[in-house]
Each structure stands twice: as structure tokens, then as C-alpha cells.
Design an enzyme around this catalytic site. Sequence first.
Site, mmCIF file in Angstrom:
data_model
loop_
_atom_site.group_PDB
_atom_site.id
_atom_site.type_symbol
_atom_site.label_atom_id
_atom_site.label_comp_id
_atom_site.label_asym_id
_atom_site.label_seq_id
_atom_site.Cartn_x
_atom_site.Cartn_y
_atom_site.Cartn_z
ATOM 1 N N TYR A 58 0.836 -1.203 0.000
ATOM 2 C CA TYR A 58 0.000 0.000 0.000
ATOM 3 C C TYR A 58 0.872 1.255 0.000
ATOM 4 C CZ TYR A 58 -3.622 -3.325 1.468
ATOM 5 O OH TYR A 58 -4.472 -4.387 1.561
ATOM 6 N N ALA B 200 4.217 18.704 -7.975
ATOM 7 C CA ALA B 200 4.836 19.284 -6.782
ATOM 8 C C ALA B 200 5.788 18.292 -6.119
ATOM 9 C CB ALA B 200 3.770 19.744 -5.793
ATOM 10 N N ALA B 201 5.390 17.045 -6.000
ATOM 11 C CA ALA B 201 6.245 16.043 -5.359
ATOM 12 C C ALA B 201 7.508 15.804 -6.176
ATOM 13 C CB ALA B 201 5.479 14.736 -5.164
ATOM 14 N N LEU C 201 8.947 17.988 -8.142
ATOM 15 C CA LEU C 201 9.783 19.181 -7.965
ATOM 16 C C LEU C 201 10.478 19.170 -6.601
ATOM 17 C CD1 LEU C 201 7.468 21.914 -9.505
ATOM 18 C CD2 LEU C 201 9.645 21.075 -10.426
ATOM 19 N N GLU D 96 3.068 16.574 1.565
ATOM 20 C CA GLU D 96 2.566 16.580 0.181
ATOM 21 C C GLU D 96 1.632 15.393 -0.050
ATOM 22 O OE1 GLU D 96 1.712 18.407 -2.881
ATOM 23 O OE2 GLU D 96 3.636 19.183 -2.160
#
EC number: 2.7.1.107
Length: 132
Positions: free
Chosen positions: A29, A42-43, A45, A81
Site C-alpha cells: 500500500y 509538486a512532489a 519538484l 505533500e
Amino acid sequence: MTIHAGEPRNPTIEPPRGGVLHVVDAARYSAAGSRRLFRETAARLELAAGIGIALAYLWTGAALWHWVVSAFLLALVLAAEALNTAIEVLCDRVSPEWSQAAKDAKDLGSLAVALLLMATGGFVLLVLFGLI
């Protein structure tokens, strides 16, 4: 029942398994969550910034404890995030139409990420300018 993009056609709920199989399932998981997280720009970057920080630390000869703290802070940024992404996914699922509550939830998740990014960036700048 409405099927949304990315959902299986025939969803089934698997009962939890015990012992070491529970650990195997949890790892599976987590790996699925990681794959989902890195579909977010975003992650990706943030991970690229982590690589840039590592290169800057190599260049400047940062101390081991700087590396450890920075790695911990990057992990916290990615965790925030992931939670922010989970909030966004749930808001979009529960409230596909615009709502102030969904906007507030998404904005607060974004704020959590931004605060950790500022803390991480501040720490890195202090290291790079030799202030700590």
C-alpha cells in the site's frame, strides 16, 4: 455506483491479513501511495530540489548532521505533500462541485506543505551560507 478515473471496475475490499502478511500488505500500500504521490508535479519538484540540495552539500562539504536534518525535513515535506494530495483527492470525490469547505481543506493542506518548504529552505540556506 459511479466509477471515477483510476478506480477499478469491480472494486473489492480485501480483509486484513495477520502476521508478516500484514507487513507485506502495508508495504504494498505504501509503494502504491508513493507511485500516486510522484504523479504530482509538486512532489517531483520537491524531490528534484532534494537532489539539488544534495549536490550543493557535496559542493560545500556540509557536515553529516546537515545531511541528516535535511533528509528528515525532505521526508516531512513529502509526507505533507502526500497528505495534501489525499485531502485533494477526497475533496474532489466527496464534493465534485465547488464548495467553500473543500476549498478551505485544500488551502490548509497547501499551507502545511508551504510551511514545511519554508522551514526546509531556511535550514538549507543557513547551511549553505555557513551560519550553522
